[in-house]
Write a protein that holds these residues in place. Structure first.
Motif, PDB file in Angstrom:
ATOM      1  N   GLN A  16      22.051 -18.941 -18.986  1.00  0.00           N
ATOM      2  CA  GLN A  16      22.254 -17.489 -18.850  1.00  0.00           C
ATOM      3  C   GLN A  16      23.596 -17.129 -18.237  1.00  0.00           C
ATOM      4  O   GLN A  16      23.907 -15.956 -18.066  1.00  0.00           O
ATOM      5  N   LEU A  17      24.403 -18.153 -17.875  1.00  0.00           N
ATOM      6  CA  LEU A  17      25.729 -17.849 -17.322  1.00  0.00           C
ATOM      7  C   LEU A  17      26.847 -18.202 -18.301  1.00  0.00           C
ATOM      8  O   LEU A  17      28.023 -18.053 -17.995  1.00  0.00           O
ATOM      9  N   LYS A  18      26.484 -18.678 -19.488  1.00  0.00           N
ATOM     10  CA  LYS A  18      27.514 -19.083 -20.443  1.00  0.00           C
ATOM     11  C   LYS A  18      28.165 -17.878 -21.100  1.00  0.00           C
ATOM     12  O   LYS A  18      27.581 -16.797 -21.160  1.00  0.00           O
ATOM     13  N   GLN A  30      31.805 -19.796 -25.686  1.00  0.00           N
ATOM     14  CA  GLN A  30      31.176 -21.090 -25.465  1.00  0.00           C
ATOM     15  C   GLN A  30      29.987 -21.280 -26.408  1.00  0.00           C
ATOM     16  O   GLN A  30      29.807 -22.342 -27.005  1.00  0.00           O
ATOM     17  N   VAL A  31      29.180 -20.237 -26.558  1.00  0.00           N
ATOM     18  CA  VAL A  31      27.996 -20.316 -27.401  1.00  0.00           C
ATOM     19  C   VAL A  31      28.391 -20.328 -28.871  1.00  0.00           C
ATOM     20  O   VAL A  31      27.863 -21.114 -29.666  1.00  0.00           O
ATOM     21  N   LEU A  32      29.365 -19.472 -29.210  1.00  0.00           N
ATOM     22  CA  LEU A  32      29.755 -19.396 -30.617  1.00  0.00           C
ATOM     23  C   LEU A  32      30.467 -20.662 -31.078  1.00  0.00           C
ATOM     24  O   LEU A  32      30.443 -20.996 -32.258  1.00  0.00           O
ATOM     25  N   SER A  33      31.073 -21.380 -30.131  1.00  0.00           N
ATOM     26  CA  SER A  33      31.761 -22.613 -30.537  1.00  0.00           C
ATOM     27  C   SER A  33      30.757 -23.666 -31.003  1.00  0.00           C
ATOM     28  O   SER A  33      31.124 -24.590 -31.722  1.00  0.00           O
ATOM     29  N   THR A  34      29.492 -23.519 -30.604  1.00  0.00           N
ATOM     30  CA  THR A  34      28.492 -24.478 -31.076  1.00  0.00           C
ATOM     31  C   THR A  34      28.226 -24.300 -32.572  1.00  0.00           C
ATOM     32  O   THR A  34      27.775 -25.217 -33.234  1.00  0.00           O
ATOM     33  N   LEU A  35      28.538 -23.104 -33.084  1.00  0.00           N
ATOM     34  CA  LEU A  35      28.337 -22.856 -34.514  1.00  0.00           C
ATOM     35  C   LEU A  35      29.210 -23.769 -35.371  1.00  0.00           C
ATOM     36  O   LEU A  35      28.754 -24.326 -36.367  1.00  0.00           O
ATOM     37  N   SER A  36      30.469 -23.911 -34.954  1.00  0.00           N
ATOM     38  CA  SER A  36      31.380 -24.699 -35.778  1.00  0.00           C
ATOM     39  C   SER A  36      31.001 -26.168 -35.753  1.00  0.00           C
ATOM     40  O   SER A  36      31.422 -26.946 -36.607  1.00  0.00           O
ATOM     41  N   ALA A  37      30.170 -26.561 -34.755  1.00  0.00           N
ATOM     42  CA  ALA A  37      29.700 -27.942 -34.733  1.00  0.00           C
ATOM     43  C   ALA A  37      28.608 -28.147 -35.788  1.00  0.00           C
ATOM     44  O   ALA A  37      28.164 -29.257 -36.028  1.00  0.00           O
ATOM     45  N   PHE A  49      35.585 -26.624  -5.887  1.00  0.00           N
ATOM     46  CA  PHE A  49      34.504 -25.764  -6.394  1.00  0.00           C
ATOM     47  C   PHE A  49      33.164 -26.198  -5.812  1.00  0.00           C
ATOM     48  O   PHE A  49      32.371 -25.374  -5.378  1.00  0.00           O
ATOM     49  N   SER A  50      32.911 -27.491  -5.814  1.00  0.00           N
ATOM     50  CA  SER A  50      31.598 -27.929  -5.366  1.00  0.00           C
ATOM     51  C   SER A  50      31.485 -27.856  -3.846  1.00  0.00           C
ATOM     52  O   SER A  50      30.425 -27.553  -3.315  1.00  0.00           O
ATOM     53  N   LYS A  51      32.604 -28.088  -3.134  1.00  0.00           N
ATOM     54  CA  LYS A  51      32.599 -27.956  -1.671  1.00  0.00           C
ATOM     55  C   LYS A  51      32.242 -26.537  -1.231  1.00  0.00           C
ATOM     56  O   LYS A  51      31.458 -26.339  -0.314  1.00  0.00           O
ATOM     57  N   ILE A  52      32.834 -25.532  -1.890  1.00  0.00           N
ATOM     58  CA  ILE A  52      32.551 -24.157  -1.472  1.00  0.00           C
ATOM     59  C   ILE A  52      31.354 -23.590  -2.211  1.00  0.00           C
ATOM     60  O   ILE A  52      31.006 -22.416  -2.050  1.00  0.00           O
ATOM     61  N   GLY A  53      30.716 -24.422  -3.005  1.00  0.00           N
ATOM     62  CA  GLY A  53      29.431 -24.052  -3.600  1.00  0.00           C
ATOM     63  C   GLY A  53      29.484 -22.964  -4.657  1.00  0.00           C
ATOM     64  O   GLY A  53      28.588 -22.121  -4.720  1.00  0.00           O
ATOM     65  N   ILE A  54      30.519 -22.971  -5.501  1.00  0.00           N
ATOM     66  CA  ILE A  54      30.539 -21.930  -6.532  1.00  0.00           C
ATOM     67  C   ILE A  54      30.266 -22.488  -7.922  1.00  0.00           C
ATOM     68  O   ILE A  54      30.322 -21.760  -8.906  1.00  0.00           O
ATOM     69  N   ILE A  55      29.964 -23.794  -8.002  1.00  0.00           N
ATOM     70  CA  ILE A  55      29.625 -24.372  -9.303  1.00  0.00           C
ATOM     71  C   ILE A  55      28.370 -23.670  -9.836  1.00  0.00           C
ATOM     72  O   ILE A  55      27.448 -23.396  -9.076  1.00  0.00           O
ATOM     73  N   ASP A  56      28.398 -23.379 -11.134  1.00  0.00           N
ATOM     74  CA  ASP A  56      27.277 -22.734 -11.804  1.00  0.00           C
ATOM     75  C   ASP A  56      26.966 -21.331 -11.255  1.00  0.00           C
ATOM     76  O   ASP A  56      25.806 -20.939 -11.123  1.00  0.00           O
ATOM     77  N   THR A  57      28.033 -20.599 -10.894  1.00  0.00           N
ATOM     78  CA  THR A  57      27.872 -19.181 -10.571  1.00  0.00           C
ATOM     79  C   THR A  57      29.009 -18.434 -11.282  1.00  0.00           C
ATOM     80  O   THR A  57      29.947 -19.054 -11.765  1.00  0.00           O
ATOM     81  N   TYR A  58      28.903 -17.104 -11.308  1.00  0.00           N
ATOM     82  CA  TYR A  58      29.999 -16.318 -11.904  1.00  0.00           C
ATOM     83  C   TYR A  58      31.319 -16.557 -11.170  1.00  0.00           C
ATOM     84  O   TYR A  58      32.393 -16.431 -11.738  1.00  0.00           O
ATOM     85  N   ARG A  86      23.132 -11.120 -23.550  1.00  0.00           N
ATOM     86  CA  ARG A  86      23.445 -11.670 -22.241  1.00  0.00           C
ATOM     87  C   ARG A  86      24.799 -12.390 -22.253  1.00  0.00           C
ATOM     88  O   ARG A  86      25.618 -12.230 -21.350  1.00  0.00           O
ATOM     89  N   TYR A  87      25.040 -13.192 -23.306  1.00  0.00           N
ATOM     90  CA  TYR A  87      26.325 -13.880 -23.413  1.00  0.00           C
ATOM     91  C   TYR A  87      27.465 -12.871 -23.504  1.00  0.00           C
ATOM     92  O   TYR A  87      28.526 -13.046 -22.924  1.00  0.00           O
TER      93      TYR A  87
END
Lengths: 303, 296
Positions: free
Chosen positions: B241-243, B247-254, B152-161, B91-92
């Protein structure tokens, strides 16, 4: 009557009207995501804004603070300008010469060489951190251990902590990183130079390859060169994060801190968004001055 | 033969020999540039070399540049490390590909259309508008983040593609590059000829201008894909599911030094798509050369 209006509308649509239709997707989003934020940021520069309570209008206070009440701004500006004035022209000229040299190779040699020089920009992210290992301040850093074993130095040098060396090292790293946008744009611009022009050039008395470059090639890709120059100005004045992660922020005596890292510090750690916005306006003015200078210098091409 | 065909004819091999390098000179140049270029490839080699290091070599301080006893352990460990993510890895991957492809395609089309109008269409205020687009490049992005977030938040696209894609479409750089390229590469006479032959504005743009400026949009394709592929949104995406993959792989280096081998594997794997796009784009930049001999 109705058909008549329709007819003239159609006519207009086929001429000027269609231009506006073609412009619309880009410009409408550009206004929304760039023009409005830039204007808001300029307005914020006249306020005191900590990102929690509402902005308070303070007039020109933020701008007055730059000149009267900011003791380190002079050093920051000096660093930013030194860095930009040395790195900018060097990497710009390098990107033109490299593109010119690479352009004449046949396809695979060309792709390989382009790839090699573009790698630091392509790999992106934290690739530059390799330099941290190389210039590490202890005796294990590649550079220190080499100099020690050659007997050139007796104690390891704190490369990034020493104001004598750190600016030079950072300039070298930036040059290494900079074969990106302008370099590839120049390469594609060279593809655009009309071959038949060279033919005419031979008749007009072009004597050697340098002549050809100066009198034919560069003038005919002038508009791409302007693009490269603007991107270069943008790049050299926007370097901040890389320097901070190599030399730390604040660096020793602020010796390599740039305006961009300073803006990040004022806004991000001290929550003084109004002042950060005013500093952004200052940065924009500085870049515009260089943009105007570059535009005039490019007019001299081929003269 | 129509007027267009006369102007837009295939390039004839020129009789005149240009000042080109000799074969020997070429070889020398290649070696010189290759050695200079080797300096640039250092980080790539370091990443690849490190991704094959066994754990004891990873723990070594200072790190050795080259791996001594290469192992594929880190590569094998990656799937296990990524197994306990909330969402399947595919999915990522899909998110990253979708975001990069969609925003690149839309950006190129929107920017090219606008650039065409700025370059060849004589509209009111066109020059001023283009200067605004160009100068916007010089405004530092840092202080724009807050107003942008509000929008972004005014036009409501936060947390979408859309929060990935929409802001990427009007990037000034693309429009600027295409416009400059059309200025120098597309003669006005060609546009006039197309007009006389009865081609509509859009048809002229799409079938005549776009093929000529292919080196420009192929270059843009690379820039845009590279940037969008590596995008890590800050505070605009919350749903797992939108990440995106980086972004996900960068958590590995942490995950500390024990995972640094696998983090390096992730870095190496993430480089592959931009490299593929690089090769495609550069091959196309070159191939355009022979086909577009334009006579002014």
């Amino acid at each position: 009557m109705k058909t008549n209006t329709n007819g003239s509308f159609k006519k207009w649509m086929n001429k000027e009207g269609l231009y506006y239709v073609m412009l619309f997707p880009f410009i409408s989003l550009f206004v929304l995501f760039t023009v409005v934020p830039v204007l808001s940021s300029v307005i914020l520069s006249f306020t005191d804004y900590d990102m929690i309570s509402n902005p308070i209008f303070v007039g020109l206070e933020n701008y007055a603070r730059m000149f009267a009440n900011d003791t380190i701004l002079a050093t920051i500006l000096k660093n930013t300008l030194t860095f930009a004035i040395i790195t900018g022209p060097l990497s710009y000229i390098l990107s033109i010469l490299l593109a010119w040299m690479i352009n004449e190779f046949s396809s695979w040699a060309r792709v390989i060489l382009t790839f090699m020089f573009y790698t630091p920009a392509l790999v992106g992210g934290t690739a530059y951190l390799i330099w941290q290992i190389a210039f590490s301040g202890d005796s294990y850093g590649y550079v220190n251990s080499m100099l020690l074993s050659l007997g050139l130095i007796t104690d390891p040098i704190q490369w990034f902590k020493n104001p004598e060396y750190n600016m030079t090292i950072i300039i070298v790293i930036q040059l290494w990183l900079s074969m990106g946008v302008s370099f590839l744009a120049n390469l594609s611009g060279l593809q655009n130079v009309n071959e038949e022009m060279y033919e005419a050039g031979a008749i007009d008395g072009i004597k050697n390859r340098w002549h050809e470059l100066w009198y034919l090639t560069l003038p005919s890709m002038k508009s791409i060169l302007l693009f490269g120059a603007v991107m270069q100005i943008q790049a050299v004045f926007s370097v901040g994060g890389i320097i901070s992660s190599l030399a730390g922020y604040p660096s020793v005596d602020n010796s390599v801190d740039t305006l961009v890292s300073y803006i990040g510090d004022i806004g991000g750690s001290r929550y003084e968004m109004g002042y950060a916005a005013a500093l952004s306006v200052l940065l924009f003015v500085m870049m515009m001055v260089f943009r105007l200078i570059v535009g005039n210098v490019l007019k001299l091409l081929g003269k | 033969m129509t007027k267009i065909q006369r102007i837009f004819k295939p390039h004839n091999k020129s009789q005149y020999k240009r000042y080109t390098r000799s074969t020997g000179g070429n070889a020398l140049f290649f070696i010189f540039l290759f050695l200079a270029g080797a300096f640039s490839v250092v980080p790539l080699i370091y990443c690849i070399s490190t991704s094959f290091k066994p754990i004891d070599e990873l723990l070594l301080f200072p790190p050795e540049f080259f791996v001594k006893r290469p192992t594929i352990e880190n590569y094998l460990a990656l799937p296990t490390l990524l197994n306990n993510l909330g969402v399947p890895l595919a999915r990522y991957f899909f998110n990253s590909v979708f975001v990069a492809v969609a925003s690149t395609a839309l950006h190129i089309i929107a920017a090219a259309m606008a650039a065409y109008v700025f370059s060849k269409g004589k509209i009111h205020g066109g020059t001023v508008l283009f200067l605004i687009v160009q100068f916007a490049l010089l405004y530092n992005g840092y202080t724009l983040a807050i107003p942008q977030y509000f929008i972004f938040s005014k036009i409501g696209i936060i947390d979408t593609y859309l929060v990935y894609i929409l802001p990427a479409i009007p990037s000034s750089m693309g429009c600027f590059l295409m416009k400059q390229y059309m200025d120098s590469g597309v003669p006005d006479a060609l546009i006039e000829a197309a007009c006389i032959d009865g081609a509509s504005i859009f048809r002229t743009f799409w079938t005549i201008v776009m093929p000529i400026v292919k080196p420009a949009w192929m270059t843009l394709l690379l820039f845009s894909f590279k940037d969008m592929w590596s995008i890590i949104p800050s505070g605009t995406i919350f749903s797992e599911q939108l990440k995106t993959l980086p972004q996900v792989l960068s958590t590995l280096s942490a995950g500390g030094i024990a995972r640094s081998g696998s983090a390096m594997v992730a870095t190496v794997l993430l480089m592959i798509p931009p490299i593929i796009v690089f090769v495609i784009s550069q091959k196309n930049v070159i191939e355009t050369m022979g086909s577009s001999g334009i006579k002014e």
